[in-house]
Design an enzyme around this catalytic site. Structure first.
Site, PDB file in Angstrom:
ATOM      1  NE  ARG A   1      20.104 -28.628  -0.979  1.00 20.55           N
ATOM      2  CZ  ARG A   1      21.135 -27.592  -0.872  1.00 20.55           C
ATOM      3  NH1 ARG A   1      21.285 -27.085  -1.747  1.00 20.55           N
ATOM      4  NH2 ARG A   1      22.091 -28.535  -1.279  1.00 20.55           N
TER       5      ARG A   1
ATOM      6  NE  ARG B   1      30.227 -26.530  -6.937  1.00 22.81           N
ATOM      7  CZ  ARG B   1      31.563 -27.055  -6.573  1.00 22.81           C
ATOM      8  NH1 ARG B   1      31.784 -27.487  -8.031  1.00 22.81           N
ATOM      9  NH2 ARG B   1      32.202 -28.420  -6.035  1.00 22.81           N
TER      10      ARG B   1
ATOM     11  NE  ARG C   1      34.805 -33.033  -3.678  1.00 23.18           N
ATOM     12  CZ  ARG C   1      34.806 -33.333  -2.074  1.00 23.18           C
ATOM     13  NH1 ARG C   1      33.780 -32.914  -2.015  1.00 23.18           N
ATOM     14  NH2 ARG C   1      36.034 -33.659  -1.386  1.00 23.18           N
TER      15      ARG C   1
ATOM     16  CG  HIS D   1      22.856 -22.815  -3.849  1.00 28.04           C
ATOM     17  ND1 HIS D   1      23.682 -22.035  -3.518  1.00 28.04           N
ATOM     18  CD2 HIS D   1      23.785 -23.605  -3.466  1.00 28.04           C
ATOM     19  CE1 HIS D   1      25.496 -21.988  -3.205  1.00 28.04           C
ATOM     20  NE2 HIS D   1      25.430 -23.159  -3.419  1.00 28.04           N
TER      21      HIS D   1
ATOM     22  CG  ASN E   1      22.016 -35.619  -5.488  1.00 29.47           C
ATOM     23  OD1 ASN E   1      22.743 -34.554  -6.464  1.00 29.47           O
ATOM     24  ND2 ASN E   1      20.822 -35.184  -4.694  1.00 29.47           N
TER      25      ASN E   1
ATOM     26  CG  HIS F   1      32.262 -22.534  -0.388  1.00 30.02           C
ATOM     27  ND1 HIS F   1      30.648 -21.766  -0.077  1.00 30.02           N
ATOM     28  CD2 HIS F   1      31.921 -23.265  -1.204  1.00 30.02           C
ATOM     29  CE1 HIS F   1      30.352 -22.800  -0.508  1.00 30.02           C
ATOM     30  NE2 HIS F   1      30.937 -23.132  -1.526  1.00 30.02           N
TER      31      HIS F   1
ATOM     32  CE1 TYR G   1      22.042 -26.108  -7.933  1.00 25.28           C
ATOM     33  CE2 TYR G   1      23.321 -24.549  -7.295  1.00 25.28           C
ATOM     34  CZ  TYR G   1      23.235 -26.168  -7.618  1.00 25.28           C
ATOM     35  OH  TYR G   1      23.404 -27.001  -8.257  1.00 25.28           O
TER      36      TYR G   1
END
Length: 705
Positions: free
Chosen positions: A560, A371, A401, A588, A48, A431, A464
């Site tokens: 979160r 993704r 990304r 998530h 991270n 998204h 997730y």
């Protein structure tokens, strides 16, 4: 609302992000977690932080270089913010190095030994020499630095070695770089029955002389650099994919935003490396320990001791789907289902697509992809559908990304199979998680839709926590079709009844919902907001929540990651409580609940799931969706099961205090663990004719609120 200084009402987003990563790091210190899981959490926290340097700090560097000294939402100017952020990030790196030392010792007590070169026996060295010659030597490429050999392209986040050499026939020393190939494992398991491992760079150092047989090695050292990952995309051609491939190539040469060297590297070599990569020596980090702590996660996958991991569990398939012989269309036709990942298997979504690909009655599939991961079964299903003669459309967001290269590859594979591929929408990052399937049935065409809070990625869906809504509701399916028409053509996005769409209506929808709760409070009626998201940084929505709190609305937020809202300010945000859940799974899902004139939970509450966090980028520059949950069974599951459990959780929860610190709520004895609850309790909307799960009571929630 009055306050002396408005900036004091907001936390800085960069500092809030770093605080989140400290909570991830804290999981590596949690003695209740198995040792390999704690090692994994340390690797995640380090990874991270790498991405923080590459993206967030990289963006700050660029802004600072352009002398755009604009202030952040908390009132800090760029030249004030930069040193504060960098110092806190460097503190985290130091903590990671120290924690690895601690974990390494503890791993040894479980017979997982990370050994140093001085602990090697002569037999070990002979075995390693043979291993080096066969498995490492062929892929190493020493790169001389001289007028004929310019500084090589050193990859971001890779470990490299710098060597100073003396040729026997020349007076002046020469230099060389040795990048460690990214494809090699960081740990080498030694021969024998015991679990013994050594870092690959230590093995290379042992046998470095074999790479430079005609030279004397004067000095050596390890370094690791991180480059700015921000890209400047210029739409210079008619081919969006080509433009993006060019931008990706530019990223390889991004400026260095972090240079870490090991403490044993001599001072003159440190200066040499900083000069070669144009790094200010003051920005160099000297690490007295392992470089690239994120790689310790590899140990988790290569060590076979399952007793040192969380116990396995098998994700469920909703019973209603089983009752219908795994026919997704028949199960969804009865009523909506929400699939709660990872407790309920992502295989359900794959079944949805695979069934559509094979079903002769399915004529059309439309899909967004953000993704997808490597070897994506979702992409494979779309390719199969196209080959079977279906009309298949895929919007592949190639700007996701760090997944850009994979997404570009998928666009080519999909196109070759006959899929109509769209690379994204100019000016907006897509998204939204959406799939639309049209099927011929008795009486005409019927549409089935999947709305998700997470990505179409089978790998991340195992860790997730996300929600997948499967529906054949005509209104939701119609609005989904309109959204696809916008993405593929020139249709307008109007205000829909059940789906909010960013950047067009979603922010206004949320503000209206909050304003309604304010009206209820002013009229003496119950007024409540429950919201769960990954990040809350949008000033407009934060101000709306402050206004609601001041009016008496009770607001409970589960955020979160980043949270710029400051809770608990007397006479301003005293009715707002914020907590963060960081545990076995990565929270998530985005869920927004509004009392609608009644206390929560209530059958009349307004409940939504969404792909969007409450951030300016999600609401202003991304295509995002927020879906109204009208089916009562799904409504009950989300409100009374999922949100109840999250609000009750203490085992994984941290409370945000007015000063920006986070206080853990866990006490080790009577903690309620939402993750364990969902592992062991079946869902409501997919339970078929079976018993409904027991919902936890509000004792913990009321105590902490």
């Amino acid at each position: 609302m009055k306050h002396e200084k408005k900036e004091s009402l907001y936390f800085n987003s960069e500092m809030s992000w770093l605080a989140f990563n400290e909570r991830v790091y804290a999981a590596s210190q949690n003695a209740l977690y198995p040792i390999l899981e704690r090692t994994r959490f340390l690797g995640i926290a380090a990874n991270n932080l790498d991405e923080f340097y590459m993206v967030r700090l990289g963006r700050l560097y660029k802004t600072h270089q352009l002398k755009q000294n604009r202030k952040s939402v908390d009132g800090l100017a760029m030249d004030q913010l930069m040193p504060i952020v960098k110092n806190r990030a460097m503190e985290q790196i130091a903590h990671h190095v120290q924690q690895w030392r601690s974990l390494r010792k503890e791993l040894g007590t479980h017979s997982v030994n990370i050994i140093s070169p001085k602990e090697l026996s002569e037999e070990d060295k002979k075995w390693l020499e043979d291993y080096f010659i066969k498995n490492i030597f062929p892929v190493l490429t020493p790169m001389a630095i001289d007028p004929a050999h310019p500084v090589p392209q050193i990859p971001s986040r890779g470990i490299s070695m710098v060597v100073q050499l003396q040729d026997k026939d020349q007076m002046s020393p020469v230099y060389a770089f040795i990048p460690l190939p990214m494809g090699l494992d960081r740990f080498i398991q030694l021969h024998g029955e015991e679990d013994r491992y050594i870092f690959i760079e230590q093995v290379i150092t042992l046998f470095l002389h074999k790479l430079f047989s005609n030279h004397i090695i004067l000095a050596q050292g390890l370094f690791r650099l991180i480059r700015n990952a921000e890209m400047s995309l210029q739409y210079s051609t008619s081919d969006f994919r080509m433009d993006f491939e060019e931008a990706l190539a530019q990223r390889l040469n991004g400026e260095v935003v972090q240079l870490a060297v090991n403490a044993r590297m001599p001072e003159h070599l440190r200066l040499y490396v900083t000069e070669q990569f144009d790094v200010n020596p003051n920005d160099m980090l000297v690490i007295d320990g392992v470089l690239g702590i994120n790689d310790v996660q590899q140990l988790v996958s290569i060590c076979g001791k399952k007793e040192l991991l969380f116990p396995d569990f098998i994700p469920r398939t909703p019973q209603r789907i089983r009752n219908n012989n795994d026919d997704i269309f028949e199960a969804v036709k009865i009523k909506d289902i929400v699939v709660h990942h990872p407790y309920e298997s992502f295989e359900v979504i794959l079944m949805f697509l695979k069934q559509a690909a094979k079903d002769k009655n399915v004529i059309s599939i439309k899909q967004t992809l953000y993704r997808t991961g490597d070897n994506s079964p979702v992409v494979a299903a779309l390719i199969d559908a196209a080959k079977a003669g279906k009309s298949v459309t895929a919007l592949v967001e190639i700007r996701a990304r760090f997944d850009e290269e994979a997404n570009i590859k998928w666009t080519k594979d999909l196109e070759q199979a006959g899929v109509h591929v769209i690379y994204g929408i100019v000016g907006l990052k897509t998204h939204a998680k959406l799939c639309l399937i049209v099927r011929k049935e008795a009486g005409g065409l019927k549409t089935y839709t999947h709305f998700g809070t997470g990505n179409y990625n089978a790998k991340t869906a195992r860790v997730y926590t996300d929600l997948s809504l499967l529906t054949a509701d005509p209104k939701l399916c119609y609005e989904a079709a309109c959204i696809f028409n916008y993405m593929t053509g020139y249709s307008r996005i109007d205000k829909f009844d059940d789906v909010g769409v960013a950047p067009f209506t979603l922010r206004a929808n949320l503000l209206e919902l909050i304003e309604n709760e304010i009206k209820f409070a002013k009229n003496g009626m119950p007024a409540v907001v429950w919201a769960k998201m990954n990040s809350l940084t949008d000033p407009t929505l934060i101000d709306a929540l402050y206004k609601a709190s001041n009016a008496g609305v009770k607001i409970f937020l589960i955020v979160r990651g980043m949270c710029c809202l400051r809770p608990g300010i007397p006479k301003f945000s005293e009715n707002i409580s914020v907590k963060s859940i960081v545990g076995r799974f990565l929270e998530h899902a985005r869920i927004f609940c509004f009392g609608n004139g009644d206390l929560l939970p209530s059958t009349t509450a307004k409940v939504f799931i969404s792909s969007a966090d409450w951030m300016p980028r999600n609401l202003d520059t991304r295509l995002e969706l927020m879906v109204n949950i009208s089916n009562q069974t799904v409504h009950q599951q989300i409100l009374q099961q999922i949100m109840f459990a999250n609000l009750n959780d203490t085992a994984n929860s941290w409370k945000l205090m007015p000063d920006g610190t986070y206080t853990p709520l866990f006490r080790e004895l009577d903690d309620f663990d939402a993750h364990q609850f969902f592992i062991h309790n079946t869902s409501l909307s997919g339970s078929g004719m079976g018993p409904y799960p027991v919902t936890p009571n509000l004792i913990s929630f009321e105590r902490e609120s």
